[in-house]
Design an enzyme around this catalytic site. Structure first.
Site, PDB file in Angstrom:
ATOM      1  N   LEU A   1       8.630   0.647   3.115  1.00 57.87           N
ATOM      2  CA  LEU A   1       9.354   1.391   4.156  1.00 57.87           C
ATOM      3  C   LEU A   1      10.797   0.961   4.056  1.00 57.87           C
ATOM      4  CD1 LEU A   1       9.951   2.840   6.908  1.00 57.87           C
ATOM      5  CD2 LEU A   1       9.098   0.771   8.029  1.00 57.87           C
TER       6      LEU A   1
ATOM      7  N   HIS B   1       3.312   0.690   0.437  1.00 55.71           N
ATOM      8  CA  HIS B   1       4.088  -0.070  -0.544  1.00 55.71           C
ATOM      9  C   HIS B   1       5.468  -0.437  -0.015  1.00 55.71           C
ATOM     10  CE1 HIS B   1       1.333   0.555  -3.987  1.00 55.71           C
ATOM     11  NE2 HIS B   1       1.069   1.713  -3.389  1.00 55.71           N
TER      12      HIS B   1
ATOM     13  N   SER C   1      -0.354   4.624  -0.966  1.00 51.03           N
ATOM     14  CA  SER C   1      -1.416   5.075  -1.865  1.00 51.03           C
ATOM     15  C   SER C   1      -2.735   4.557  -1.316  1.00 51.03           C
ATOM     16  CB  SER C   1      -1.187   4.566  -3.296  1.00 51.03           C
ATOM     17  OG  SER C   1      -1.247   3.142  -3.335  1.00 51.03           O
TER      18      SER C   1
ATOM     19  N   TYR D   1       6.602  -5.511  12.103  1.00 49.18           N
ATOM     20  CA  TYR D   1       5.367  -4.748  11.933  1.00 49.18           C
ATOM     21  C   TYR D   1       4.392  -4.976  13.079  1.00 49.18           C
ATOM     22  CZ  TYR D   1       7.106  -3.417   7.394  1.00 49.18           C
ATOM     23  OH  TYR D   1       7.884  -2.887   6.402  1.00 49.18           O
TER      24      TYR D   1
ATOM     25  N   LEU E   1      -1.888   0.893  -8.673  1.00 46.70           N
ATOM     26  CA  LEU E   1      -2.998   1.823  -8.754  1.00 46.70           C
ATOM     27  C   LEU E   1      -3.172   2.640  -7.474  1.00 46.70           C
ATOM     28  CD1 LEU E   1      -5.765  -0.326 -10.515  1.00 46.70           C
ATOM     29  CD2 LEU E   1      -4.117   1.249 -11.558  1.00 46.70           C
TER      30      LEU E   1
END
Length: 226
Positions: free
Chosen positions: A122, A120, A95, A166, A109
């Site tokens: 994976l 948010h 988002s 990451y 939000l």
């Protein structure tokens, strides 16, 4: 791990159907492998994969089912799924966020005027892990974000053991995250979004259509290791 609406991820131009009999066409209604935007009908499959992946490790899900539905309703263009013969095997839900660092509000939000994509979650289905699907999906997602003119970076929060994963995708450590969940603490990481999407030779172009389409995965994608 804890709006620009005109484009859809990983799409291909419309193609003329080959001249074959209807009977043959009906046998090939599902592509062997594809990446497409998620929608609310995918929410239960998303949550089942997420719950299995996270509960056994940390005891907490990044998103509950109602939150999955929430983001797939508000901003489906920032969520993608990898499907094998119609079955969801991996996904990313994101988002928009409008601050330099993530706060607790970023968990629930969507800020349409923001320039940061908050990733948010994976997750990969247990049957399809250790096949390189997580890094491939993240790579495709980041390339898609490069096509969005107002997106400047991606951000996520993760437990420390996931930092090397990451980093391999190009994320950099920003510092300790202000968000805690139960007894869990997180590191915040970010990825700069700049330039144009990488257009591979022999691949179908990423475009900005009025109607969402999908782009089947190529053999080159499937050969990437974790």
């Amino acid at each position: 791990m804890m709006s620009v609406v005109g484009s859809q991820p990983f799409i291909k131009p419309m193609q003329t159907s080959p001249s074959v009999s209807p009977g043959i066409q009906r046998r090939h209604t599902l592509p062997a492998s594809e990446v497409r935007p998620l929608n609310t009908q995918d929410a239960i499959s998303v949550f089942e994969i997420e719950r299995e992946a996270f509960i056994s490790v940390s005891g907490e899900c990044p998103l509950h089912l109602d939150e999955v539905r929430h983001f797939l309703t508000l901003c489906p263009e920032f969520s993608i799924g990898w499907f094998e013969e119609g079955r969801l095997v991996a996904f990313i839900i994101g988002s928009l966020w409008d601050q330099d660092r993530l706060t607790s509000d970023a968990l629930t939000l969507h800020k349409p005027r923001g320039s940061t994509v908050h990733i948010h979650v994976l997750a990969v289905h247990r049957t399809f892990r250790q096949q390189g699907k997580g890094p491939i999906l993240m790579w495709r997602y980041l390339q898609y974000l490069r096509c969005l003119p107002n997106v400047r970076r991606a951000a996520l929060m993760c437990e420390d053991f996931l930092i090397p994963f990451y980093r391999k995708s190009g994320f950099k450590v920003l510092g300790r995250c202000a968000i805690t969940v139960a007894n869990l603490t997180f590191t915040e990481m970010w990825y700069p979004i700049s330039g144009h999407a990488y257009m591979r030779r022999n691949s179908e172009a990423i475009r900005f259509p009025q109607h969402p389409l999908t782009l089947p995965l190529t053999k080159t994608d499937e050969q990437v290791d974790v």
